[in-house]
Each structure stands twice: as C-alpha cells, then as structure tokens.
Design a protein around this motif. Structure first.
Motif, PDB file in Angstrom:
ATOM      1  N   LEU A  17      40.338 -39.818 -50.448  1.00 21.60           N
ATOM      2  CA  LEU A  17      39.430 -40.893 -50.845  1.00 21.60           C
ATOM      3  C   LEU A  17      40.214 -41.964 -51.593  1.00 21.60           C
ATOM      4  N   SER A  18      39.790 -43.214 -51.432  1.00 22.08           N
ATOM      5  CA  SER A  18      40.440 -44.238 -52.271  1.00 22.08           C
ATOM      6  C   SER A  18      39.477 -44.808 -53.303  1.00 22.08           C
ATOM      7  N   ARG A  19      38.154 -44.619 -53.105  1.00 26.70           N
ATOM      8  CA  ARG A  19      37.164 -45.134 -54.068  1.00 26.70           C
ATOM      9  C   ARG A  19      35.992 -44.152 -54.120  1.00 26.70           C
ATOM     10  N   PRO A  20      35.332 -44.029 -55.285  1.00 26.10           N
ATOM     11  CA  PRO A  20      34.156 -43.138 -55.369  1.00 26.10           C
ATOM     12  C   PRO A  20      33.054 -43.554 -54.394  1.00 26.10           C
ATOM     13  N   GLU A  21      32.916 -44.869 -54.165  1.00 27.38           N
ATOM     14  CA  GLU A  21      31.830 -45.365 -53.299  1.00 27.38           C
ATOM     15  C   GLU A  21      31.935 -44.805 -51.883  1.00 27.38           C
ATOM     16  N   GLU A  22      33.152 -44.427 -51.466  1.00 24.41           N
ATOM     17  CA  GLU A  22      33.311 -43.894 -50.108  1.00 24.41           C
ATOM     18  C   GLU A  22      32.497 -42.616 -49.917  1.00 24.41           C
ATOM     19  N   VAL A  23      32.327 -41.863 -51.001  1.00 26.11           N
ATOM     20  CA  VAL A  23      31.552 -40.624 -50.909  1.00 26.11           C
ATOM     21  C   VAL A  23      30.090 -40.957 -50.615  1.00 26.11           C
ATOM     22  N   VAL A  24      29.576 -41.946 -51.346  1.00 29.85           N
ATOM     23  CA  VAL A  24      28.175 -42.335 -51.170  1.00 29.85           C
ATOM     24  C   VAL A  24      27.966 -42.832 -49.737  1.00 29.85           C
ATOM     25  N   GLU A  25      28.868 -43.679 -49.289  1.00 29.31           N
ATOM     26  CA  GLU A  25      28.729 -44.241 -47.935  1.00 29.31           C
ATOM     27  C   GLU A  25      28.800 -43.136 -46.866  1.00 29.31           C
ATOM     28  N   ALA A  26      29.788 -42.237 -47.014  1.00 28.60           N
ATOM     29  CA  ALA A  26      29.963 -41.176 -46.010  1.00 28.60           C
ATOM     30  C   ALA A  26      28.748 -40.249 -45.997  1.00 28.60           C
ATOM     31  N   MET A  27      28.221 -39.979 -47.202  1.00 32.72           N
ATOM     32  CA  MET A  27      27.094 -39.058 -47.284  1.00 32.72           C
ATOM     33  C   MET A  27      25.841 -39.672 -46.651  1.00 32.72           C
ATOM     34  N   PHE A  28      25.527 -40.880 -47.070  1.00 30.94           N
ATOM     35  CA  PHE A  28      24.270 -41.482 -46.616  1.00 30.94           C
ATOM     36  C   PHE A  28      24.322 -41.948 -45.162  1.00 30.94           C
ATOM     37  N   ALA A  29      25.531 -42.000 -44.596  1.00 30.07           N
ATOM     38  CA  ALA A  29      25.628 -42.303 -43.162  1.00 30.07           C
ATOM     39  C   ALA A  29      24.977 -41.165 -42.361  1.00 30.07           C
ATOM     40  N   HIS A  30      24.810 -39.995 -42.993  1.00 33.31           N
ATOM     41  CA  HIS A  30      24.202 -38.848 -42.300  1.00 33.31           C
ATOM     42  C   HIS A  30      22.745 -38.623 -42.702  1.00 33.31           C
ATOM     43  N   ALA A  31      22.192 -39.569 -43.443  1.00 29.89           N
ATOM     44  CA  ALA A  31      20.759 -39.477 -43.772  1.00 29.89           C
ATOM     45  C   ALA A  31      19.951 -39.841 -42.530  1.00 29.89           C
ATOM     46  N   SER A  32      18.730 -39.340 -42.463  1.00 28.50           N
ATOM     47  CA  SER A  32      17.877 -39.679 -41.317  1.00 28.50           C
ATOM     48  C   SER A  32      16.430 -39.768 -41.787  1.00 28.50           C
ATOM     49  N   GLU A  33      15.545 -40.028 -40.865  1.00 30.67           N
ATOM     50  CA  GLU A  33      14.110 -40.095 -41.250  1.00 30.67           C
ATOM     51  C   GLU A  33      13.569 -38.708 -41.597  1.00 30.67           C
ATOM     52  N   ARG A  34      14.371 -37.651 -41.328  1.00 30.08           N
ATOM     53  CA  ARG A  34      13.947 -36.286 -41.659  1.00 30.08           C
ATOM     54  C   ARG A  34      14.493 -35.828 -43.019  1.00 30.08           C
ATOM     55  N   THR A  35      15.355 -36.642 -43.631  1.00 30.84           N
ATOM     56  CA  THR A  35      15.949 -36.229 -44.921  1.00 30.84           C
ATOM     57  C   THR A  35      14.856 -36.105 -45.973  1.00 30.84           C
ATOM     58  N   ARG A  36      14.865 -34.975 -46.690  1.00 27.43           N
ATOM     59  CA  ARG A  36      13.885 -34.749 -47.770  1.00 27.43           C
ATOM     60  C   ARG A  36      14.561 -34.459 -49.103  1.00 27.43           C
ATOM     61  N   VAL A  37      15.776 -33.914 -48.996  1.00 36.61           N
ATOM     62  CA  VAL A  37      16.449 -33.416 -50.205  1.00 36.61           C
ATOM     63  C   VAL A  37      17.913 -33.821 -50.152  1.00 36.61           C
ATOM     64  N   VAL A  38      18.466 -34.178 -51.326  1.00 37.03           N
ATOM     65  CA  VAL A  38      19.900 -34.435 -51.419  1.00 37.03           C
ATOM     66  C   VAL A  38      20.477 -33.474 -52.451  1.00 37.03           C
ATOM     67  N   TYR A  39      21.516 -32.763 -52.044  1.00 40.81           N
ATOM     68  CA  TYR A  39      22.173 -31.769 -52.917  1.00 40.81           C
ATOM     69  C   TYR A  39      23.649 -32.119 -53.008  1.00 40.81           C
ATOM     70  N   VAL A  40      24.182 -32.179 -54.234  1.00 37.59           N
ATOM     71  CA  VAL A  40      25.593 -32.572 -54.369  1.00 37.59           C
ATOM     72  C   VAL A  40      26.190 -32.016 -55.656  1.00 37.59           C
ATOM     73  N   SER A  41      27.481 -31.728 -55.608  1.00 36.37           N
ATOM     74  CA  SER A  41      28.189 -31.241 -56.799  1.00 36.37           C
ATOM     75  C   SER A  41      28.680 -32.410 -57.644  1.00 36.37           C
ATOM     76  N   GLN A  42      28.633 -32.218 -58.961  1.00 42.23           N
ATOM     77  CA  GLN A  42      29.174 -33.253 -59.846  1.00 42.23           C
ATOM     78  C   GLN A  42      30.709 -33.187 -59.845  1.00 42.23           C
ATOM     79  N   VAL A  43      31.224 -31.973 -59.841  1.00 47.73           N
ATOM     80  CA  VAL A  43      32.672 -31.769 -59.677  1.00 47.73           C
ATOM     81  C   VAL A  43      32.805 -30.726 -58.568  1.00 47.73           C
ATOM     82  N   THR A  44      33.556 -31.051 -57.522  1.00 51.19           N
ATOM     83  CA  THR A  44      33.612 -30.135 -56.384  1.00 51.19           C
ATOM     84  C   THR A  44      34.524 -28.943 -56.688  1.00 51.19           C
ATOM     85  N   SER A  45      34.353 -27.906 -55.923  1.00 56.27           N
ATOM     86  CA  SER A  45      35.012 -26.642 -56.239  1.00 56.27           C
ATOM     87  C   SER A  45      36.475 -26.612 -55.793  1.00 56.27           C
ATOM     88  N   SER A  46      36.739 -26.398 -54.511  1.00 56.21           N
ATOM     89  CA  SER A  46      38.147 -26.224 -54.119  1.00 56.21           C
ATOM     90  C   SER A  46      38.912 -27.541 -54.105  1.00 56.21           C
TER      91      SER A  46
END
Ligand code: PLP
Length: 373
Positions: free
Chosen positions: A138-167
């Motif tokens: 990644l080069s910017r934090p915003e890339e995470v938001v963009e990559a994640m929401f590119a997979h949102a759809s009209e069926r999305t109901r819930v968003v789950y995400v880690s504040q600090v990722t594990s591995s």
C-alpha cells in the motif's frame, strides 16, 4: 520522570530471559505487578467464594468496566467483558439478522479464526462473506477504503474490518471505513484485537456499531480479558453464548453477556491494574520508542530480504511484517529451536516482529543475524 528503559521493563515481565520474545502480538505478555494483582483477585475469590461472587463481584465488575470505558472512550454500560476478541466477534456476528443473499464486506487481511466465524454465520444464513482483495504494498491508507468499497454491492449489509491486521500488521483507516459504511446504512463491526494500548482507541467518535477488543495483548492484562462494545440501540438483540442469570429481569447488556455460570473473572478485574501500570510508566513515551524500534526493524528486515515494505510508515504501530521469500511456518519453528527467537512466520512467508515495551534493539539484531545465517 523519564519512561523506564526496555531493559528495566523486561525485569518486570515474567518472560523467559533466554528467549528473544518478538511475538508479543499473538498472546501479549503480562507484567509481574499486574499478574500479582490478578492472583490477588483469585485469592480474594477463594477466601470466600460466596461473598465474592454474590455480593462483591457485581460492584467490582462495574468498577472494572468504568475504568475500561474511561480508557477506550465508551460508556461503561455499553461494554461487556468477554474472554477474548474472538468471542466478541462471534457474539456480534451471530446477533445480526442476516438473510439469504445478504453480503458481509471485509478485507482479505482479516484474522483466520474470525474469517471462520463469519463463514460459519454466513453459510447458515445463506449470506456471502466478501473478502475484498487489498493490493499490497500500500502507498496510502485511502487505498484500503477504495479497494474495500469497490466490492460493495446492493446486497451489502455489514462491514467488518480490523483496526490493526494480524499477519500483515497494518493499521487500517477504520474511522474512514466506518464513516462510509454508516453513511450507506450498513452495520459496522470493528475487530480491535490488537488495538487497545497499541494505537489510540476512542469508541465514541469512531461510532462503530460493534467493537471487539482485547486487553490481554498490548494493555498487558492477564489472558482472558477481552471486551465487546455495542451501541445502545443494538444491545437488546445481542445474545450471550450461554444463557444464565444475566438474563434475569432487571439486568442490562453487560450482565447478560458476562454472567455464564461459575467463572473466574480475575483477568477482567485486573484490567484497571493494567491501565494503571502503563499510566504510571509514561506509556506514551514507551510507545513512541517501540514504534521507532518497529520501523527500524522493518527497514533492516526489508534491506536483508530485499523485499518491499507492505505499507507506508504511518500505517505501522508496534508491529512490522516483512515478506521472507521462500519462507513458511517452519522458519518460525527453526528460529525458536536453533536460536531461541520467538517470532511468527505465516504460511505465506510473512515474518512479524513485535516491538513491545521490553523489546531491545539487541533482540532485533539477534533475529537479523539468525536470518542472515
Ligand atoms: C485481528 C485479530 N482479531 C482477532 C484475534 C483473536 O484474538 P484472541 O485470540 O484474543 O481472541 C487476533 C489475534 O491475534 C487478531 O490478530
């Protein structure tokens, strides 16, 4: 008063002095003064079990919740202690009324056990667990938001995400993710297993519907101290894993989740002691030192392995993960067996170094030397 040095702090931990313990991230480590308070609570319980559990425990738990609430920016009544963040994520996931076709949007950087919990819940509901691929490096934090929401759809109901990722040990922009998801009317669940005491946690402004946290990692509580925070309007539909006296009339959310028959609550009661331990030792300065150590370790490891950093320095906290080409879990086993270095390596070859309060540059150098060999 200056913050204690890593060497001074190491003396206060119960860790094996022969081991370069570079894996605080997996299960934490508890300093002796906090561990002694934990055992003191256990002895109080055993001195008079009935008096302790029936008459004293409700007030003591309320005090522990109040201390935790002040620490994480939450009303104590919106918090419930649980054994660990996995339990909190499970409770949150099972409380959702998912319908066939609904989608739970997440990233492909989540913790394996929680992925399993979500797959389990989604499969039973006929819902889909959508793991958006996050492009690394990644080069910017915003890339995470963009990559994640590119997979949102009209069926999305819930968003789950880690504040600090594990591995991958990356600090994700959860504020922006929660804000965007809430704007769309979706339920938000943040997995803060690694967050409290490693990165700032302020639950009121974050505004997530559910927040799962651990005190036994970076806050240094004894094992078994996790918590679940739920916004008041959702608490009624959140069920404990075990139905017990907490469900008696007049009880609130915290009691419903916490009371599960006879149990040892000492790890929860020691949470205020863990908070005090760090407050008395200028933890902001300790943390700043650890962050600098993690960044330097990351630079040295990427130089050694000839790999690219996974994310920019502002997305690091007290852990750093580095790709080690050709490595797998057996590298971790070898480093321990041959060098007494405790450091995790994932199946994908990500080696993660934790810079805890007691970690020294000499231990990082020991790792670098072993890897070079
Ligand atoms: C992101 C994340 N979530 C959840 C967990 C699980 O924490 P626990 O084992 O305390 O439930 C971990 C553990 O490392 C984690 O990294």
């Amino acid at each position: 008063m200056a913050a204690p040095t890593a060497e001074e702090l190491r003396e206060e931990f119960l860790l094996d002095p022969d081991v370069a313990f570079l894996n605080h991230g997996s299960f934490g480590a508890c300093p002796r003064p906090v561990f002694e308070r934990y055992q003191w609570w256990q002895r109080e319980l055993e001195r008079e079990p009935v008096d302790f559990i029936v008459r004293r425990l409700p007030e003591e738990l309320a005090a522990a919740r109040a201390a935790l609430g002040a620490y994480v920016g939450a009303a104590p009544g919106d918090l419930a202690f649980v054994a660990n963040a996995t339990t909190a994520v499970n409770i949150a996931a099972r409380s959702l009324d998912l319908r066939p076709g609904d989608e739970v949007l997440t990233t492909d950087l989540e913790y394996g056990a929680c992925d399993m919990a979500w797959e389990w819940v989604c499969e039973r509901a006929g819902a889909r667990y959508v793991r958006a691929p996050i492009p690394l490096p990644l080069s910017r934090p915003e890339e995470v938001v963009e990559a994640m929401f590119a997979h949102a759809s009209e069926r999305t109901r819930v968003v789950y995400v880690s504040q600090v990722t594990s591995s991958t040990a990356i600090v994700l922009p959860v504020e922006a993710i929660v804000q965007r998801a809430r704007g769309a009317g979706w339920t938000t669940i943040v997995d803060g297993a690694h967050a409290p005491a490693q990165v700032p946690v302020d639950l009121a402004p974050l505004g997530a519907d559910f927040y799962a946290g651990n005190c036994h990692k970076w806050l240094g509580s004894p094992k078994g101290a996790g918590f679940l925070h739920v916004r008041p309007e959702l608490q009624e539909r959140v069920d404990a894993a075990i139905v017990s006296w907490g469900y008696a009339p007049g009880n609130g959310f915290s009691e419903r989740i916490e009371m599960q028959g006879t149990r040892d609550c000492a790890a929860w009661l020691a949470v205020p002691d863990a908070i005090c331990y760090q407050a008395e030792r200028d933890w902001n300065e300790v943390r700043a030192r650890c962050r600098a150590l993690a960044r330097r370790a990351r630079d040295e490891l990427t130089a050694l392995t000839g790999t690219e950093p996974l994310a920019p320095p502002e997305m690091l906290a007290q852990m750093a993960s580095v790709r080690v080409p050709g490595a797998g879990r057996d590298l971790s086993a070898r480093l321990f067996a041959e060098n007494r270095i405790e450091v995790p390596v994932s199946e994908e070859g990500l080696l993660r170094v934790s810079a805890a309060a007691y970690t020294t540059q000499a231990e990082i150098d020991r790792l670098l030397a072993a890897l070079a060999r």
